[in-house]
Design a protein around this motif. Sequence first.
Motif, mmCIF file in Angstrom:
data_model
loop_
_atom_site.group_PDB
_atom_site.id
_atom_site.type_symbol
_atom_site.label_atom_id
_atom_site.label_comp_id
_atom_site.label_asym_id
_atom_site.label_seq_id
_atom_site.Cartn_x
_atom_site.Cartn_y
_atom_site.Cartn_z
ATOM 1 N N UNK A 338 0.836 -1.206 0.000
ATOM 2 C CA UNK A 338 0.000 0.000 0.000
ATOM 3 C C UNK A 338 0.871 1.256 0.000
ATOM 4 N N UNK A 339 1.953 1.233 0.778
ATOM 5 C CA UNK A 339 2.861 2.384 0.797
ATOM 6 C C UNK A 339 3.518 2.606 -0.563
ATOM 7 N N UNK A 340 3.896 1.510 -1.242
ATOM 8 C CA UNK A 340 4.517 1.643 -2.559
ATOM 9 C C UNK A 340 3.527 2.217 -3.562
ATOM 10 N N UNK A 341 2.280 1.752 -3.534
ATOM 11 C CA UNK A 341 1.269 2.299 -4.460
ATOM 12 C C UNK A 341 1.015 3.774 -4.170
ATOM 13 N N UNK A 342 1.050 4.140 -2.886
ATOM 14 C CA UNK A 342 0.871 5.544 -2.509
ATOM 15 C C UNK A 342 2.036 6.390 -3.017
#
Length: 546
Positions: A338-342
Amino acid sequence: MTLTEDSFHGALPAPSEVANANMDSTRGKEEAVLQCMTRTGAVVPRKRAVGRLVMHSMAMFGREFCYAVEAAFVTPVLLSVGLPKNLYSLVWLISPILGFVLQPVVGSASDHCSCSWGRRRPYILGLGIIMLLGMALYLNGDMMISAFIGERDKQRTWAIVITMLGVVLFDFAADFIDGPIKAYLFDVCSHQDKEKGLHYHALFTGLGGALGYLTGAMDWDQTVLGYSLVSEFQVIFFFAALVFLICLAVHLRSIPEVPLRYDNEETKFLLEVTESYTYSSIDEQIKNGFFKSTCAEITSPAKPGKCAVMSQTGDQRRMTLKSLLKTLLSMPPHYRYLCVSHLFGWMAFLSNMLFFTDFMGQVVYQGSPYAPHNSTLYLTYKAGVEMGCWGLCINAISSSVYSYLQKILLPYIGLKGLYFLGYLLFGLGTGLIGLFPNVYSTLALCSLFGVMSSTLYTVPFHLIAEYHREEESLKLQDGEQAGEHERGKGIDCAALTCMVQLAQIILGVGLGLLVSVAGSAVTVISASTVSLIGCCFVAFCVRYVE
């Protein structure tokens, strides 16, 4: 033991009947509290009125208003004080680097803050004060230095230092404050109210940005305030400071926080009830696991309601920077994805937004910022920059509108559909702008920027709330306490917000070089490419809770 009217009728004198009635009344309140609990035993915060959620969202309105003012005026201010070009990258890199390093630390600290005012609000207040200080320095620094220093060379040097300091402080605090605001919302709201609150946050973020851009577009020199104050910058600071102070005060008074010793208001009330009256049926249900709170247990009849503080909490409060970084690096895979997609989302969004007005001036209007200031090329460039500001205003308005549409679309396409749609529309829109740079089509496609903005401010935090809800439910099914070994909401919100700073660092290092080599057109093409890559990542790598 069950207390009934029959067990007391005729057996007690009148004063005892009064006492029994009071106990029945208290038990009624207690039963109302217990009805707020889920079947698994987790204590659910009470339902919040729409007005309270709107008040909570006012902080986002004030923050985005000040952001829009900075976007409109920070470059003219830096140019007016004579900042050398080789220091521009330093100004934009210091703040995100500080935020990226310190944000998780403060997020973890707020998770374990024992202030009587609550866990999040002291940090929100402190960051709000830093925002105001930074805004005062970069909008008024030149005037302040002129009042104290008479020598021209020293004036210029100190004006540059004070203005740079103001920009760094403002950006640091404005980026930082988003994490505690989201964690505050998650702490005091039920799951349904968290969804509503995030939509209101996105709505007021767009409205604040639109009003801020409109305020910056007005010619204040010809108004009464313009004549009364020294310059237009002081007028803008007056309005921005006033709006932000009002919004911050409303936000801090929106929903009461319960100190760390109580997980929420219902638990606090239950403990207060059991401290005065002991109901064996409730004690037994708590011990049997029907009602679990953050208290380890309620035991002795002499001192019921006392909460046994877990030793694990004490260990967390002694968390060092090393152990904190270890916690971040060892986060579950779905949090990491999720952090990478953000990160992909913010890299795409910022690469477009940071250079959009310059793109309008140089590519769409075919002007030049390097031409003499009285030349046609420079005036054309300036007209393009002004039109770019109107495009950013359209972006802010569309963000507010789409934040409302999200509530309608969510039951049909879910969080995965909303996340995918935001990245896809932004990638296609910026790609079309880069391939066909036309004034009217560009302004029309600016509405898609708002779709991306609203998506970034809502969907990832929705998913964080879903992950925490799922983990709490699984812990309760396994017989663990609801707060035991639980990841803090503050540190997870901070980890997400860190991606904004990391995106700024990456763009500050790499995109400036690309622009100097290939021109401003490369920014929208880069934004489109990164957004479409993020679109694939969102579709195949991010986990969604059923």
